[in-house]
Design an enzyme around this catalytic site. Sequence first.
Site, short mmCIF file in Angstrom:
data_model
loop_
_atom_site.label_atom_id
_atom_site.label_comp_id
_atom_site.label_asym_id
_atom_site.label_seq_id
_atom_site.Cartn_x
_atom_site.Cartn_y
_atom_site.Cartn_z
N VAL A 63 -15.99 1.48 38.22
CA VAL A 63 -16.75 2.28 39.18
C VAL A 63 -18.14 2.44 38.56
O VAL A 63 -18.52 3.52 38.12
CB VAL A 63 -16.06 3.64 39.45
CG1 VAL A 63 -16.74 4.38 40.60
CG2 VAL A 63 -14.59 3.42 39.80
N HIS A 64 -18.86 1.32 38.55
CA HIS A 64 -20.06 1.17 37.74
C HIS A 64 -21.02 2.36 37.82
O HIS A 64 -21.42 2.94 36.80
CB HIS A 64 -20.83 -0.09 38.18
CG HIS A 64 -20.01 -1.31 38.33
ND1 HIS A 64 -19.47 -1.99 37.26
CD2 HIS A 64 -19.64 -2.02 39.42
CE1 HIS A 64 -18.82 -3.06 37.68
NE2 HIS A 64 -18.91 -3.10 38.99
N ASP A 65 -21.44 2.68 39.05
CA ASP A 65 -22.55 3.61 39.24
C ASP A 65 -22.23 5.02 38.77
O ASP A 65 -23.10 5.74 38.27
CB ASP A 65 -22.97 3.62 40.70
CG ASP A 65 -23.43 2.26 41.19
OD1 ASP A 65 -23.65 1.37 40.35
OD2 ASP A 65 -23.54 2.07 42.41
#
Length: 320
Positions: free
Chosen positions: A245-247
Amino acid sequence: MPRKLILDVDTGTDDAVAIMLAALHPELELVGVTTVNGNVPVEHCTDNSLRTLDHIGRGDIPVYEGLQRPIVRRDFPVPRAIKKDVKVHMDELPIPPARSRKQRMSAPEYLVSAFAEARGELTLVAVGPLSNLAAAIAIDPNFVRNVPELVIMGGAVDKSNITPAAEFNIWADPEAARVVMEAGFERIVLVPLDATHRALVSLEQTRAMRDLGTPAGTAAASIIDYRINGYQTNQPTGIPETAPVHDALCIAYLVQPDVITTRHVNCVIETLGEYTVGRTVVDHEFRTKRAPNCHVAFDADRQAFVTLMTETFGRPHTSA
């Protein structure tokens, strides 16, 4: 006093989780959201951002729409778009339609104005292509001096997700990324795929988020589940039933800096390579004499990240 930030997004799925984390964590004050063409066309990014904020009762946070295309290239999103069979993002998030509306001012104009007025008390977190930031620099060269810290989700050292050489956010507007990286910001923290893939979220953990029973918990669970299905089908992480969930990891860093492990190194953006356009060339072995210009994350604390999200999404909040 909560830390103030503006979040530049291309919502998207993981962007929505980042918005919720920034809007709901008690140690953060999300002043505004700006949108840019990226994961989906910019009008969908704007609508998804408004939906997300309304759903968690934070429709008071203004949303400003930004650039519809890269600052130089004209062939985006076709034919350079992500393959349609890679289901990680969606044009319309699975939450109720937005009731609030976008602001009239453009995103680059808002960024210039907000940071000029903030007098060093505002952080910029950019988790999409960097087109809006490059435009803000073009509007006002003082913009760079007005941003005390810039946190970017993007790039890759040993991983990639769009070409063999590049991560999507940088690849989607490499010229903008180069402008930003060379602009002289006081402090840049780059959170690349190498770090975000060290903080994977599992189906078991999304079940815990859903069990919270809050708007943010249920929305985050649904969105991350969608991402997990897409990663399992098209680009497995190596750990079953997980996805990055990069961001949101960038937001976690603002609250808990040691959730990522960084090194101060030089990073330049490749814009001319036949096979490597959009590559973040990170001199982590110090093979050049280029001065360090970026704090690059190479690792992340998975458990701390998931715990922070779950605790934040479990806090009482009401839908507007």
